[in-house]
Design an enzyme around this catalytic site. Structure first.
Site, short mmCIF file in Angstrom:
data_model
loop_
_atom_site.label_atom_id
_atom_site.label_comp_id
_atom_site.label_asym_id
_atom_site.label_seq_id
_atom_site.Cartn_x
_atom_site.Cartn_y
_atom_site.Cartn_z
CG ASP A 180 10.46 56.93 13.00
OD1 ASP A 180 10.86 56.25 13.96
OD2 ASP A 180 9.66 56.49 12.15
CE1 TYR A 195 6.09 50.44 7.24
CE2 TYR A 195 7.76 50.37 8.97
CZ TYR A 195 6.52 49.98 8.47
OH TYR A 195 5.72 49.14 9.20
CE LYS A 201 11.60 48.43 13.73
NZ LYS A 201 10.81 47.18 13.67
CE1 TYR A 213 4.87 45.17 5.74
CE2 TYR A 213 5.18 44.56 8.04
CZ TYR A 213 5.02 45.53 7.07
OH TYR A 213 5.01 46.86 7.43
#
Length: 429
Positions: free
Chosen positions: A240, A148, A269, A21
């Site tokens: 998700d 996302y 994560k 990014y």
């Protein structure tokens, strides 16, 4: 002994590395980090930074957690890796057993991968092949606008269209995007679901909060209503929880805020406490059983070399043990409460709007007068200002947010709050 200076460190990095990014042409030099402890990261000059964003939302218990490190060390000296096709091992079995006990009761099977994007890819393939194995062709996907779900092609397809996905538009599969539910639109959303049910393989969603979109939050009661309707119409649901899992919303999972159950769930994560990469996709027996067959063509053909890596499984087991401890649960409640109190100070500020919170996640918009955008230049200014104050905060454009590790103290939180107010005052009209 040769001393590595910050300049040489950064020059070496820039010569060989391409950061995520990041527009490398205009990017600042990367800050060289040499160690981490608790909520702090230390650079080559021993300057410390508070990791207010948990290093992209992954670090639950702080950096270099000694319990997780010891468990991984012991596993490293026992079994570091084994192919998971045709073989198994205790950490993978134990992790699956432990995780399934905490999830909605319909979650019965665990499929291992290596990150959030691939956990989503696996879920999408499960749903599409679920129909295929039964002789049906259902290839449309339903997802929320502003979603996302990751950066691989399947995950990009079900993520909201943006500058991030524009170069690949012609290569992404068909997705119908709907609004997040609220009191005004819930009935129209149900009609959309009804019209799509025959063609759609599944509905994928981030429960209660859309993180990368700017910490956009919506209410559990309307998601429940939408999920219930999807169930009635026979539409499979993928929840998700890559971001929301493992305590971030104030409960173990966002699922614990809901009464309806998804068919498939995705995790990553915080799964290993930020120690190493791992992804998990869980599913119901209804999904799993459609792949059971004498016909090998009905197999779920997905995997990678490090599937269910014993070290990652062990890190996840250790992180989950810490998460379930009374002290950690008390810390989560304390952080949630402190955020709520700080909100009362934030709301009146002339530079603040749209303050929102769920559990340990606190977000607000820095008022610019021309809406919210990931590319808002004020984000970079705010990032540097907080960095100068020893805090790693990565605003999503003009959205400022806090996602701290659970080991953060009340005093450290107060320090962060105070600095936020000081930074806001600098920009006061």
């Amino acid at each position: 002994m040769n001393t590595i200076t910050p300049v040489s460190f950064q020059q070496r990095d820039k010569a060989v590395n391409w950061h995520p990014y990041t527009q490398m042409k205009t990017a600042d030099d990367a800050i060289p980090i040499v160690k981490g402890k608790g909520i702090y990261l230390y650079d080559t000059e021993n300057k410390k930074y508070m990791d207010v964003v948990s290093s992209w939302w992954v670090t639950l218990h702080g950096h270099s957690n000694p319990y997780i490190a010891q468990r991984v060390f012991e596993q490293l000296n026992t079994l570091e890796q084994v192919i998971f096709a045709g073989f198994t091992h205790e950490p993978a079995i134990q992790l699956s057993e432990n995780l399934l006990q905490l999830l909605p009761s319909n979650q019965k099977k665990v499929f291992y991968s290596d990150n959030g994007s691939t956990a989503v890819e696996v879920a999408l393939k499960m749903c599409i092949q679920y129909a295929h194995n039964q002789g049906k062709k259902k290839t449309k996907i339903v997802a929320f606008k502003n979603a996302y779900h990751g950066d691989t092609f399947g995950a990009m397809s079900v993520s909201g269209k943006s500058f991030w996905t524009k170069p690949f538009e012609s290569m992404l599969f068909e997705v119908v995007f709907i609004e997040t539910p609220n009191a005004e639109n819930i009935e129209s959303l149900q009609l959309q679901i009804k019209d799509l049910a025959e063609e759609a393989a599944c509905f994928i969603f981030e429960p209660l909060i859309q993180g990368a979109a700017g910490m956009l939050m919506y209410k559990a009661e309307y998601l429940d209503r939408l999920m219930k309707y999807c169930r009635e119409e026979g539409l499979l649901m993928i929840q998700d929880e890559v971001f929301t899992g493992f305590g971030r919303t104030g409960k173990l999972f966002a699922a614990d805020h809901l009464t309806e159950k998804p068919d498939i769930m995705c995790f990553s994560k915080g799964l290993t406490g930020g120690t190493m990469p791992m992804g998990i996709t869980t599913c119901s027996n209804e999904i799993y059983n459609v792949f059971l067959s004498e016909d090998r063509h009905k197999t779920l053909f997905h995997g990678h070399s490090f599937t269910a890596n014993p070290l990652a499984c062990t890190a996840a087991l250790a992180s989950m043990e810490l998460l379930l401890q009374k002290e950690t649960q008390m810390n989560i409640r304390r952080i949630t409460h402190q955020h709520s109190e700080f909100i009362e100070r934030l709301i009146p500020h002339p530079r603040v709007e749209n303050v929102r919170q769920i559990g340990t996640i606190l977000a607000f918009d820095f008022k610019t007068g021309y809406g919210t955008s990931y590319f808002n230049e004020v984000g970079k200014k705010l990032y540097h200002e907080f960095l100068q104050r020893g805090m790693i905060m990565r605003p999503l454009g003009n959205v400022i947010y806090l996602v701290p590790p659970y080991c953060i103290t009340s005093e450290e939180l107060d320090f962060i709050y105070q600095n936020i107010m000081e930074v806001l005052d600098q920009f006061k009209d």
